[in-house]
Design an enzyme around this catalytic site. Sequence first.
Site, PDB file in Angstrom:
ATOM      1  N   LYS A 207      -5.047  -3.850  -1.765  1.00 28.04           N
ATOM      2  CA  LYS A 207      -3.739  -3.565  -1.193  1.00 28.04           C
ATOM      3  C   LYS A 207      -2.800  -3.181  -2.320  1.00 28.04           C
ATOM      4  O   LYS A 207      -2.620  -3.926  -3.288  1.00 28.04           O
ATOM      5  CB  LYS A 207      -3.223  -4.805  -0.464  1.00 28.04           C
ATOM      6  N   LYS A 262      -5.401  -0.289   1.748  1.00 30.95           N
ATOM      7  CA  LYS A 262      -4.077  -0.092   2.308  1.00 30.95           C
ATOM      8  C   LYS A 262      -3.110   0.380   1.256  1.00 30.95           C
ATOM      9  O   LYS A 262      -3.161  -0.155   0.152  1.00 30.95           O
ATOM     10  CB  LYS A 262      -3.643  -1.450   2.873  1.00 30.95           C
TER      11      LYS A 262
END
Length: 339
Positions: A207, A262
């Site tokens: 992330k 992400k």
Amino acid sequence: MNFSLNAMKKSYPNTRMRRNRSAKFIRNLVRETSFSIDDLIYPIFILPGKNKEQPINSMPGKSRYSVDVLIKKIEKLHKNGLNAIAIFPVIDSKKKSKDAKEAYNQKGLVQTAVRTIKKEYPNLGIITDVALDPYTLSGHDGLIDKNGYVINDKTVGVLKKQALSHAEAGSDIVAPSDMMDGRVLEIRQALEKNKFYNTKILSYAAKYASNFYGPFRDAIDSRKNLSESSKETYQMDFANITEASLEIKLDINEGADMVIIKPGLPYLDIVSKIKRECSVPVFSYHVSGEYSMIKSAALKKYIDEESSVLEAMYCFKRAGCNAVLTYYTPEIIKWLNKN
Ligand code: PBG
């Protein structure tokens, strides 16, 4: 066949790439990836209370719902194929604290929502977010020391309790999105110890500290808590790629069943690399900023919404994603069912 540049040059007109693009039937036959409603996960923001729907200003067309309203909103979607949802709570500012203890309140918003939704739709997959940002006064995903630094191991202790409270409520998949080190192992051990053998861990393994999360922070009301502070001491530097491989391998070793990369579209190089390197399901998160960019351009009629969004979904699949979290899920279900 000789693929040297020289040979390729000579191949025209034996090879005309446009032949296989000349009619719809042949385009269908040579299409390399497919995309369906089964690939979608719908992220939803939930509110405490009853009979509430609040539009999110920075995400035109999207709202936060109280659980009773949410149940009604997803009835038709579920009938039309909605497979899974991911829920994100908007926590009353009075319940935010330094120690984030509301995160593992068995009667908390997420825990209650999971029980209610499961009862209504037992076959709908429920993913719950394991991170402290909706619950901390700092707006950070973990507990902070006096200098504002997020403390790793103490945070992991709280995340473990949070994940366990989600599993006890009936969450199918717990998804740590906090980027602390070692949290997947601790959560896995806690789940095993408590006999939650089939509770899956979807780790947000890679992330990035991204600017595309802005609208999400409005949606869960953590932007003002976070203020000028950044998440760069735990989320990844967007300049890095090899580091993502290590993050993902560590989380798989610790017991993750699936990983998320992400944000979405700008990070598909990472997805493609990980799919080649690791035998693990990879999901991508088409995040709030990406939603709002497409939506704003579509509202101004700069681009066509339906075809642009479907194109984006094929891009995720082409890169190798098994599934995609997208706020566009309800619209996509409508569009695909119409055809
Ligand atoms: C934090 C979390 C974030 C998102 C999901 N979980 C934001 C952040 O890291 O600040 C962003 C999702 C989106 O932008 O749609 N636990």
